[in-house]
Design a protein around this motif. Structure first.
Motif, PDB file in Angstrom:
ATOM      1  N   TYR A  36      -3.010   3.309   1.189  1.00 50.91           N
ATOM      2  CA  TYR A  36      -3.775   4.219   1.882  1.00 50.91           C
ATOM      3  C   TYR A  36      -5.422   4.358   0.984  1.00 50.91           C
ATOM      4  CZ  TYR A  36       0.386   5.921   4.458  1.00 50.91           C
ATOM      5  OH  TYR A  36       1.180   6.849   5.893  1.00 50.91           O
ATOM      6  N   ASP A  37      -4.501   3.582  -1.037  1.00 49.58           N
ATOM      7  CA  ASP A  37      -5.701   4.271  -1.356  1.00 49.58           C
ATOM      8  C   ASP A  37      -6.625   3.349  -1.772  1.00 49.58           C
ATOM      9  OD1 ASP A  37      -7.239   4.532  -3.631  1.00 49.58           O
ATOM     10  OD2 ASP A  37      -5.600   3.759  -4.773  1.00 49.58           O
ATOM     11  N   GLN A  38      -7.126   2.006  -0.931  1.00 43.37           N
ATOM     12  CA  GLN A  38      -7.417   0.425  -0.687  1.00 43.37           C
ATOM     13  C   GLN A  38      -8.315   0.991   0.848  1.00 43.37           C
ATOM     14  OE1 GLN A  38      -4.399  -2.240  -0.041  1.00 43.37           O
ATOM     15  NE2 GLN A  38      -4.593  -3.149  -2.191  1.00 43.37           N
ATOM     16  N   GLU A  80     -10.500   4.063  -0.295  1.00 44.54           N
ATOM     17  CA  GLU A  80     -11.407   3.163  -0.990  1.00 44.54           C
ATOM     18  C   GLU A  80     -12.379   2.716   0.194  1.00 44.54           C
ATOM     19  OE1 GLU A  80     -12.891  -0.010  -4.296  1.00 44.54           O
ATOM     20  OE2 GLU A  80     -10.513  -0.435  -3.958  1.00 44.54           O
ATOM     21  N   TRP A  89      -9.232  10.623  -0.788  1.00 47.84           N
ATOM     22  CA  TRP A  89      -8.948   9.687  -2.134  1.00 47.84           C
ATOM     23  C   TRP A  89      -8.842  10.761  -3.084  1.00 47.84           C
ATOM     24  CZ3 TRP A  89     -13.419   5.886  -4.022  1.00 47.84           C
ATOM     25  CH2 TRP A  89     -12.810   5.589  -4.125  1.00 47.84           C
ATOM     26  N   LEU A 127      -5.192  11.349  -3.353  1.00 40.86           N
ATOM     27  CA  LEU A 127      -4.361  10.449  -3.244  1.00 40.86           C
ATOM     28  C   LEU A 127      -3.966   9.783  -4.448  1.00 40.86           C
ATOM     29  CD1 LEU A 127      -3.061   8.925  -0.584  1.00 40.86           C
ATOM     30  CD2 LEU A 127      -4.401   6.739  -1.642  1.00 40.86           C
ATOM     31  N   LYS A 128      -5.102   9.633  -5.062  1.00 43.61           N
ATOM     32  CA  LYS A 128      -5.129   9.237  -6.425  1.00 43.61           C
ATOM     33  C   LYS A 128      -3.640  10.299  -7.856  1.00 43.61           C
ATOM     34  CE  LYS A 128      -7.980   6.356  -7.081  1.00 43.61           C
ATOM     35  NZ  LYS A 128      -7.791   3.952  -7.220  1.00 43.61           N
ATOM     36  N   ARG A 139      -0.752   9.362  -6.280  1.00 40.96           N
ATOM     37  CA  ARG A 139      -0.420   8.180  -6.672  1.00 40.96           C
ATOM     38  C   ARG A 139       0.521   8.125  -8.850  1.00 40.96           C
ATOM     39  NH1 ARG A 139      -3.074   2.314  -6.316  1.00 40.96           N
ATOM     40  NH2 ARG A 139      -1.229   1.586  -6.864  1.00 40.96           N
ATOM     41  N   LEU A 188     -10.585   4.104 -10.656  1.00 39.86           N
ATOM     42  CA  LEU A 188     -11.438   4.267  -9.614  1.00 39.86           C
ATOM     43  C   LEU A 188     -12.855   3.790 -10.608  1.00 39.86           C
ATOM     44  CD1 LEU A 188     -11.836   7.269  -7.468  1.00 39.86           C
ATOM     45  CD2 LEU A 188     -13.677   6.707  -8.542  1.00 39.86           C
TER      46      LEU A 188
END
Length: 387
Positions: free
Chosen positions: A68-70, A73, A301, A304-305, A308, A380
């Motif tokens: 998801y992170d990728q 981005e 985003w 989401l970080k 994580r 990031l």
């Protein structure tokens, strides 16, 4: 600080809180921003407590969050690229449109708060991640469709604009010709328009009546001129038009593919105006959408970080969750110094390494994972001036 020396990389870290988050935070901040140690900006990154399932479930969601992170981005920077294209590469103007919840990116990160209305913390980690991903995927799909449609219209407009530019050998000449320049409604005769290089005017007048048979004598007149060419008319019998055009090519005279037709010329003018109006409207709408959706995607985003950091902290430090999370924004060329300080402070979290064994930690990173540190670490990079 100049654009060249801006440092827009943000580190998301967490370390054990030892049941006193504020004291651990202040200690970290003093080491990185205190008197004589101006290495970074440090912000608290407050994450709510979430429902924690099994260890296996945490490992599974940890892998999902990487993907998801990728993806987030990629979507974020696709929107930045849309803004860059719309604003003709003016990065200062692009930066003005990168607003998240009415704040700049930097201000949003400094003051981050979990959006409890959109992403309710009482849901499972899996559900929250899926809700965030669904929203970003929806925006990505919609922005792709809107951007593709705009690009098609923009290409159409550029094709029409190309017809309006260039020299008289290539551009649309409808705006320079007049009805009286042409023999119209004749069964046998027609008037052609020829672009003649300026250095060949003498040759044109000496040769045009004899290039083929059946040219009307003294029928050529110059009707326009630019830096490279003059535009001349010539009247001849229709049946020799093709032969005349071929022979003109040998002489470097360019017979334009143009027939005087008022209704066709009016249609071309209308098409140009209509496509221009549609392009302008789509451009304005896409700019508004890209600006609004940048904020939505960037906010997602960062949420989401936060997930994580939370999941990795629980996997790393165990239960019950007791960790302090922060955002570090290194100052220019200070990354290595910050790593040294963090490794000195938290090196023992990596196992049996002593706090002073920075070289051993670096060797360990190379063996295991270049992004492995004794503390939880994600980053990031958001610098539109470097892309």
């Amino acid at each position: 600080m100049s654009t060249k020396h801006r440092h827009n990389t943000y580190w998301f870290i967490s370390v054990p809180a030892e049941k006193n988050k504020s004291a651990v935070y202040e200690n970290l901040k003093s080491k990185l921003t205190g008197s004589g140690s101006d290495y970074a900006e440090v912000y608290q990154f407050i994450i709510p407590e979430f429902k924690i399932g099994t260890l296996d479930a945490l490992v599974v969601i940890s892998d999902e969050l990487i993907k998801y992170d990728q993806s987030f981005e990629s979507t974020t920077f696709k929107i930045v690229d849309i803004l860059r294209n719309l604003l003709k590469g003016d990065l200062n103007q692009v930066a003005e449109n990168l607003i998240v919840n009415d704040k700049t990116v930097e201000q949003y990160l400094k003051t981050f708060q979990w959006d409890t209305l959109k992403f309710r913390a009482e849901k499972s980690l899996q559900e929250i991640a899926q809700i965030i991903n669904k929203e970003v995927t929806r925006i990505d799909t919609m922005m792709k469709a809107k951007s593709t449609h705009y690009s098609q219209v923009r290409s159409n407009l550029q094709a029409l604009e190309r017809k309006q530019t260039g020299n008289l050998a290539v551009r649309n000449v409808a705006d320079v010709v007049k009805k009286e320049h042409f023999v119209l409604d004749s069964e046998y005769l027609e008037t052609l328009v020829v672009a003649v290089p300026k250095n060949l005017y003498k040759e044109w007048f000496a040769k045009y009546e004899r290039i083929t048979d059946k040219i009307v004598p003294r029928s050529s007149q110059k009707i326009a001129e630019d830096n490279d060419f003059g535009l001349f008319t010539v009247t001849l019998f229709k049946k020799v038009s093709n032969e005349f055009a071929n022979k003109c090519r040998e002489e470097k005279f360019v017979v334009r593919d143009f027939k005087y037709d008022e209704s066709d010329m009016e249609n071309q003018r209308k098409e140009y105006e209509e496509v221009g109006a549609v392009e302008k409207e789509l451009s304005e709408n896409l700019l508004r959408l890209a600006t609004a959706n940048f904020g939505e995607v960037f906010s997602s985003w960062i949420h989401l970080k936060a997930l994580r950091v939370y999941v990795e902290s629980v996997l790393r430090y165990g239960l019950p969750p007791d960790f302090m999370s922060a955002i570090i924004r290194p100052k220019y060329k200070m990354d290595k110094k910050i790593r040294e300080i963090l490794n000195n402070q938290y090196g023992k979290l990596g196992g049996t390494l002593s706090r002073d064994e920075n070289n051993d930690i670096e060797e360990y990173q190379n063996l295991i994972d270049k992004d492995y540190y004794p503390y939880v670490y994600f980053y990031l990079e958001f610098d539109i001036y470097k892309r």
